[in-house]
Design a protein around this motif. Structure first.
Motif, PDB file in Angstrom:
ATOM      1  N   HIS A  74       6.010  -9.253   7.102  1.00  0.00           N
ATOM      2  CA  HIS A  74       5.466  -9.333   5.924  1.00  0.00           C
ATOM      3  C   HIS A  74       4.457  -7.390   6.384  1.00  0.00           C
ATOM      4  N   HIS A  78       5.597  -5.868   1.964  1.00  0.00           N
ATOM      5  CA  HIS A  78       4.633  -5.762   1.766  1.00  0.00           C
ATOM      6  C   HIS A  78       4.160  -4.648   1.251  1.00  0.00           C
ATOM      7  N   HIS A  79       4.651  -3.421   2.616  1.00  0.00           N
ATOM      8  CA  HIS A  79       4.697  -2.194   2.214  1.00  0.00           C
ATOM      9  C   HIS A  79       5.747  -1.588   3.010  1.00  0.00           C
ATOM     10  N   PHE A 132      -3.501  -5.615  -3.645  1.00  0.00           N
ATOM     11  CA  PHE A 132      -2.481  -5.887  -2.917  1.00  0.00           C
ATOM     12  C   PHE A 132      -3.528  -6.302  -1.398  1.00  0.00           C
ATOM     13  N   ALA A 162       4.566 -10.973  -1.698  1.00  0.00           N
ATOM     14  CA  ALA A 162       4.294  -9.750  -1.084  1.00  0.00           C
ATOM     15  C   ALA A 162       4.571  -8.998  -1.321  1.00  0.00           C
ATOM     16  N   GLY A 166       3.396  -5.635  -3.556  1.00  0.00           N
ATOM     17  CA  GLY A 166       3.791  -4.537  -2.895  1.00  0.00           C
ATOM     18  C   GLY A 166       4.299  -3.549  -3.533  1.00  0.00           C
ATOM     19  N   TRP A 170       2.990   0.418  -4.866  1.00  0.00           N
ATOM     20  CA  TRP A 170       3.288   1.103  -4.214  1.00  0.00           C
ATOM     21  C   TRP A 170       4.115   2.170  -5.414  1.00  0.00           C
TER      22      TRP A 170
END
Lengths: 270, 246
Positions: A74, A78-79, A132, A162, A166, A170
């Motif tokens: 994740h 997600h990141h 988020f 996710a 994400g 971002w």
């Protein structure tokens, strides 16, 4: 041969493979027209390939059967991957890569009132931050997590949500800020990235310090690493939420600052 | 929840109510205005736009309604997974060397367990517990069947499985094995862990799930029995399942 086996999907998802391939083809098409700089292309492919690797290889087996691997998956979904994809600002290139019919569709959809309103809502800084972080926490509620890990449909929804939240977050905060309605000042974007850190640290710490097993589903369905005891697994998972997840925000903030410093004129005029 | 409703009510009042009022006013103005404007259609779009906020309100009311009228909690003491896992479906070779499918077991409660005969600790323990509980069920035990799925098809041939199960309770248990693909498919279907041993010597290290999957008489996945659950919970839930109307 052994290496090749690692790239066989554990649970193949036609939707996922189709979406990734369509995006890849559009990007290649678009690159032929726009000729973006190498760095931009690199960011995009790093993001897209890492999305594919954590979802459609044997990596997924481990992320289904080990909590900390799930957290790692994740962090990427997600990141890490959305961060790089958003950093490469692929919107214009993907649009250029589309056939005419597709362009017309996208334009109609984007100009519709509903889409505009929806965008205005999700681009609102407070809502974006809540979406988020809230999404991570929602899927980590022990009862929800149990069902999401056992029901393959919910599992897919979890992973897709996710990726989507994400990407939204971002692309909103990373430089250069979009010029139109989604424009946010550098201060606002830094504040957004700062705002998502503390909740993640708190939840990561809660998981890390939990005295009992919060997610028994991994024990029930069997762990991938049999020698790792459940609490250690959970603690590593908590740490992964705690540190690398917050680190992406710090990198983002530094990018925003350096981007601002590189535009001395605008800063001076303000 | 309450807090959320309050906040949304406030949001509604502040954000949406003025829009709605404006829209209604506009329509009213147009409807009652003089002939210069009366041939123009009332601005329906502004009403529809305002109705987006009405929809928002309806959604909130629905959400409250749905959470408010919770039905009685089901009697299950084990983890209830009804509707989350697919129905039982497989086609493998039994320990009596016959083809077994989910159809063969229709009409019985199926307790499915993934294991292998060389397993040193968990499998014999789980099987002993299941057999013990079945004995306690008395006559009802005839409507319950244990399905022991071998994760080690290389060594667990039907005769080996048969001998293994005979040491527990061969009347109420069937061991199944087959080719590796069929077994991996079944394992994936129930999201169970399974890594085959990399070399024959380390076969004791096949990782597998600890859980017993419980299917009702129609073959629908209903409950999960974990080793941490006490026997009484399984007993009571099995009795509930056996005596529920299909």
């Amino acid at each position: 041969m052994e290496v090749f086996l690692w790239f066989v999907p554990w649970e193949e998802s036609i939707t996922f493979i189709a979406v990734i391939s369509v995006v890849a083809i559009l990007y290649i098409n678009g690159c032929a027209e726009c000729h973006p700089p190498f760095r931009q292309k690199l960011y995009f492919w790093v993001g897209l390939v890492s999305l594919y690797i954590v979802s459609q290889t044997q990596f997924e087996y481990y992320s289904e059967h080990e909590f900390f691997m799930h957290r790692l998956q994740h962090v990427v979904l997600h990141h890490f991957a959305p961060f790089f994809i958003a950093l490469s600002r692929p919107g214009a290139i993907l649009f250029a890569g589309m056939p005419l019919e597709g362009k017309r569709w996208i334009r109609t959809i984007l100009q519709s009132r509903l889409a505009q309103q929806l965008l205005a809502i999700v681009c609102q800084p407070v809502i974006a931050v809540i979406l988020f972080d809230g999404l991570i926490f929602f899927w980590l509620l022990p009862s929800i997590h149990f069902i999401a890990m056992i029901d393959w449909r919910l599992y897919r929804v979890m992973n897709w949500s996710a990726i989507i939240t994400g990407l939204m977050f971002w692309s909103l905060v990373l430089p250069p800020s979009p010029q139109k309605s989604a424009y946010r000042s550098a201060g606002c974007r830094i504040a957004m990235m700062l705002a998502v850190i503390p909740p993640q640290i708190v939840v990561g710490a809660l998981i890390f310090f939990a005295p009992q097993e919060l997610y028994p589903i991994y024990t029930l369905c069997g762990r991938a690493f049999t020698h790792l005891d459940p609490l250690t697994d959970q603690q590593i998972g908590g740490l992964i939420m705690w540190i690398p997840a917050s680190m992406m925000s710090v990198i983002g903030i530094m990018l925003v600052i350096s981007n601002e410093l590189r535009q001395p004129k605008r800063v001076m005029s303000k | 929840m309450e807090l959320w409703i309050q906040t949304s009510a406030v949001v509604f009042q502040n954000e949406y109510a003025p829009q709605f009022r404006q829209a209604v006013n506009a329509v009213m103005r147009q409807a009652s205005s003089d002939s210069k404007y009366s041939n123009r259609l009332p601005n329906i779009w502004s009403l529809v736009y305002a109705s987006a906020s009405v929809r928002f309100l309806v959604f909130i009311i629905l959400a409250i309604g749905l959470t408010g009228c919770k039905s009685e909690p089901p009697p299950w003491r084990l983890s209830d997974i009804s509707g989350h896992l697919p129905d039982l479906e497989f086609s493998l070779i039994s320990d009596k060397e016959t083809q077994v499918t989910a159809q063969t077991l229709k009409g019985k409660l199926v307790l499915m367990y993934f294991g292998f005969t060389h397993c040193a600790a968990e499998c014999p323990l789980a099987m002993t517990r299941l057999v013990h509980i079945l004995q306690k069920l008395g006559e009802d035990a005839d409507r319950v069947h244990i399905l022991f799925v071998s994760l080690d098809p290389g060594r667990d041939t039907p005769p080996v499985l048969h001998r293994y199960l005979a040491s527990f309770d061969s009347a109420h248990a069937t061991g199944v094995t087959g080719n590796e693909e069929a077994i991996v498919e079944l394992v994936k279907r129930y999201r169970s862990a399974y890594r085959p041993a990399t070399d024959a010597g380390a076969a004791n290290d096949i990782s597998h799930s600890a859980v017993v999957y419980i299917f009702d008489t129609q073959g629908q996945a209903r409950l999960l029995f974990s080793p941490a659950d006490p026997d009484e919970n399984l007993m009571s839930d099995l009795l509930h399942l056996l005596h529920e109307s299909p």
